[in-house]
Design an enzyme around this catalytic site. Structure first.
Site, PDB file in Angstrom:
ATOM      1  N   ASP A 100      -9.656   2.379   3.115  1.00  0.00           N
ATOM      2  CA  ASP A 100      -8.387   2.100   2.775  1.00  0.00           C
ATOM      3  C   ASP A 100      -7.578   3.329   3.197  1.00  0.00           C
ATOM      4  OD1 ASP A 100      -6.079   1.144   2.019  1.00  0.00           O
ATOM      5  OD2 ASP A 100      -6.987  -0.174   0.293  1.00  0.00           O
ATOM      6  N   ASP A 202      -2.633   1.004   4.542  1.00  0.00           N
ATOM      7  CA  ASP A 202      -1.782   0.571   3.691  1.00  0.00           C
ATOM      8  C   ASP A 202      -0.190   0.731   4.070  1.00  0.00           C
ATOM      9  OD1 ASP A 202      -1.637   0.239   0.571  1.00  0.00           O
ATOM     10  OD2 ASP A 202      -0.223   1.928   0.953  1.00  0.00           O
ATOM     11  N   GLU A 261      -2.034  -3.403   6.691  1.00  0.00           N
ATOM     12  CA  GLU A 261      -1.188  -4.249   5.849  1.00  0.00           C
ATOM     13  C   GLU A 261       0.366  -4.259   6.014  1.00  0.00           C
ATOM     14  OE1 GLU A 261      -0.082  -4.417   1.138  1.00  0.00           O
ATOM     15  OE2 GLU A 261      -0.079  -2.305   2.212  1.00  0.00           O
ATOM     16  N   HIS A 321      -6.044  -7.492  -4.405  1.00  0.00           N
ATOM     17  CA  HIS A 321      -5.722  -6.750  -5.682  1.00  0.00           C
ATOM     18  C   HIS A 321      -4.273  -6.326  -5.966  1.00  0.00           C
ATOM     19  CE1 HIS A 321      -4.872  -3.710  -2.229  1.00  0.00           C
ATOM     20  NE2 HIS A 321      -4.303  -3.012  -3.103  1.00  0.00           N
ATOM     21  N   ASP A 322      -3.291  -7.107  -5.048  1.00  0.00           N
ATOM     22  CA  ASP A 322      -1.888  -7.225  -5.625  1.00  0.00           C
ATOM     23  C   ASP A 322      -1.439  -8.464  -5.939  1.00  0.00           C
ATOM     24  OD1 ASP A 322      -1.650  -4.408  -5.012  1.00  0.00           O
ATOM     25  OD2 ASP A 322      -1.062  -4.804  -2.619  1.00  0.00           O
TER      26      ASP A 322
HETATM   27  C1  NOJ Z   1       0.175  -1.651  -0.942  1.00  0.00           C
HETATM   28  C2  NOJ Z   1      -1.203  -1.500  -1.912  1.00  0.00           C
HETATM   29  O1  NOJ Z   1      -1.962  -2.601  -1.519  1.00  0.00           O
HETATM   30  C3  NOJ Z   1      -0.732  -1.574  -3.168  1.00  0.00           C
HETATM   31  O2  NOJ Z   1      -1.610  -1.608  -4.324  1.00  0.00           O
HETATM   32  C4  NOJ Z   1       0.078  -0.201  -3.423  1.00  0.00           C
HETATM   33  O3  NOJ Z   1       0.651  -0.074  -4.781  1.00  0.00           O
HETATM   34  C5  NOJ Z   1       1.096  -0.019  -2.533  1.00  0.00           C
HETATM   35  N1  NOJ Z   1       0.692  -0.301  -1.091  1.00  0.00           N
HETATM   36  C6  NOJ Z   1       1.464   1.426  -2.340  1.00  0.00           C
HETATM   37  O4  NOJ Z   1       0.478   2.023  -1.786  1.00  0.00           O
END
Ligand code: NOJ
Length: 527
Positions: A100, A202, A261, A321-322
């Site tokens: 990541d 990310d 992402e 994870h979000d």
């Molecule tokens: C996306 C990530 O998936 C998330 O977990 C993170 O808080 C934010 N980007 C900031 O890096």
């Protein structure tokens, strides 16, 4: 490996949130050796790659998404040696490693930012995004932080503001500075040399901001960030040439891969980032947002496929994870029937499936009851309207022993109370478990190239209850029929005799009965 098999297109990618997967040294936090110890399990499950959420040194304001050194391992996860062992042991099992990369921002503890704070003429000052206040002392523009408040933090010693799209402890890098560009591209080179196979980028489409820092226009919304149209703080055209450069670096390594992402992007914008000289893939968030309805899933998949150019390949995911886990979104109580249908859909639709650790045993989110227990700072900021992301980050449930076999001491987040009944050991011994169902469908997917890279044609018959489609490659044709409802139904198969790949003793012609939540994967028998 089978002919024409390409791991990131045909295989399955499994996301590990390292803090919560397996704790080998019993300090309550998962680690690299823990992952290495579980590689046989992952190989048995049948996955092709692991996407590791960040493992770099980090003060953990955003649990690893605030990186203090891009070229090292955080001691809480182990050492570089542990990392190398993990990569090599994974390689022996045909498991690829996807790192990541969090390159939009660093931690405010990164030595680059510490230098950047020293003075306006420090060589690192311009590595971050600094602006003078407006004449009245206000921030340079109206941009808001995703995690609340203005995106600008004032530093009195410099009489300047720096920009942070997320927490103030996550200052954004100035990608327009050529030295920054080189230093960050070196991060790719560093990990490729260590033997990793790919990267998850990310919020990559936020790297560049509008050169003139124009105000974002207003729109209706609840939180400050949602009350703006994000025209100037994300998705700037400068990203495209950079993707070409990243592609060139990856091209020097066999089958290296990058998945982005895409932040605040619809399927069309997401698709625009994928293809020749761009990313290999990007995440389509639209799909995971669907309600439990065949037409929702189908339309969203079709929209996604139609957006992608011929050189691009889709991927699909239901959890990460979000967000709240798919099992928590779709299932009622401990009933896993919808989780099985969701698994079959994810693993047979066109596109690389991304699984999230624990999905294979139907892990549910842990309940977040008290503000004082919240670990994720956005949960604290927006409590009680939004309780943060702790729910989907709880420890993996391995067995029915103390702390579900994750750790001998209290883990950093509580284990879900359902662990005595819902765990890997228990499900491995139950032929009807979700885990064994995942293994079976993964096995079918791996035996059938049509399910990996075949064309996709919807079969629309009873679209309010059934999701059905055909995957075809050359002479091979596979029909997937998913009963998303709790009703007994029937489905008229296309012409020919169809052999069930779920129960090889069965074959069907014409009308096939469907029990509630039944999954059928059928292959046309050759004449
Ligand atoms: C996306 C990530 O998936 C998330 O977990 C993170 O808080 C934010 N980007 C900031 O890096």
């Amino acid at each position: 490996m089978k002919k024409d098999y390409l791991w990131w297109r045909d295989g399955i990618i499994y996301q590990i949130y390292p803090r919560s997967f397996a704790d080998s040294n019993d300090d309550g936090i998962g680690d690299l050796q823990g992952i290495t110890n579980k590689l046989d399990y992952l190989q048995g499950l049948g996955i092709d790659a692991i996407w590791l959420s960040p493992i770099y040194p980090s003060p953990d304001v955003d649990f690893g998404y605030d990186v203090a050194d891009y070229q090292d391992i955080d001691p809480k996860f182990g050492t570089m040696k542990d990392f190398e062992v993990m990569v090599s042991e994974a390689g022996k099992r045909d498991i690829h490693i996807v790192m990541d990369l969090v390159l939009n921002h660093t931690s405010n503890q990164h030595p680059w930012f510490i230098q950047s704070m020293q003075s306006k003429d420090n060589p690192y000052h311009d590595w971050y995004i600094w602006r003078d206040p407006k004449p009245n002392g206000n921030p340079p523009n109206n941009w808001q932080a995703v995690f609340g408040g203005s995106a600008w933090e004032y530093v009195p010693e410099l009489d300047q503001y720096y920009y942070h799209m997320f927490y103030k402890e996550q200052p954004d890098m100035n990608w327009r500075n050529p030295q920054v560009r080189e230093a960050l591209l070196d991060v790719f080179r560093f990990w490729l040399k260590k033997g990793v196979d790919g990267f998850r980028l990310d919020v990559f489409n936020a790297y560049f901001k509008d050169a003139d820092f124009k105000d974002n226009p207003a729109k209706l919304g609840i939180r400050g960030f949602d009350r703006q149209k994000h025209i100037y703080d994300v998705s700037q055209p400068e990203m495209f040439p950079l993707l070409g450069e990243i592609h060139d670096i990856l091209d020097k390594h066999k089958e290296a891969y990058a998945v982005g992402e895409t932040f605040l992007a619809d399927p069309k914008q997401t698709a625009d980032y994928c293809g020749a000289n761009k990313l290999h893939a990007a995440f389509n968030f639209d799909f995971a947002a669907n309600r439990w309805h065949p037409l929702r899933f189908l339309n969203s998949a079709l929209k996604w496929y139609a957006s992608l150019s011929d050189e691009a390949w889709p991927n699909n995911f239901l959890s990460n994870h979000d967000m709240k886990r798919a099992a928590s979104r779709y299932c009622f109580g401990e009933d896993d029937r919808r989780a099985k249908v969701a698994a079959a859909m994810l693993l047979t639709l066109k596109g690389t499936p991304f699984m999230y650790y624990g999905e294979e045993i139907g892990m549910r989110d842990i309940p977040i009851r008290n503000k004082a227990d919240v670990k994720d700072p956005i949960g604290k900021t927006f409590w009680p309207v939004y309780k943060g992301r702790d729910g989907c980050r709880a420890p993996m449930q391995w067995n029915s022993e103390i702390n579900a076999g994750f750790s001998k001491i209290n883990p950093w987040l509580p284990v879900n109370k359902d662990f005595p009944m819902r765990n890997v050991v228990q499900q491995a011994s139950d032929p009807d478990s979700l885990l064994n169902f995942y293994k079976q469908i993964i096995h079918i997917r791996k035996s059938e190239p049509a399910l990996q890279r075949g064309d996709f044609t919807p079969l629309v018959e009873d679209p309010h209850h059934i999701l059905a489609y055909c995957r075809a490659l050359g002479e091979e044709e596979i029909v997937v029929v998913l009963n998303l409802s709790s009703r007994d139904l029937q489905f008229d198969l296309p012409e020919g005799q169809w052999k069930s790949l779920i129960d090889e003793t069965l074959s069907f012609t014409g009308c096939m009965p469907l029990t509630p939540f039944q999954v059928e994967i059928l292959k046309r028998k050759k004449e």
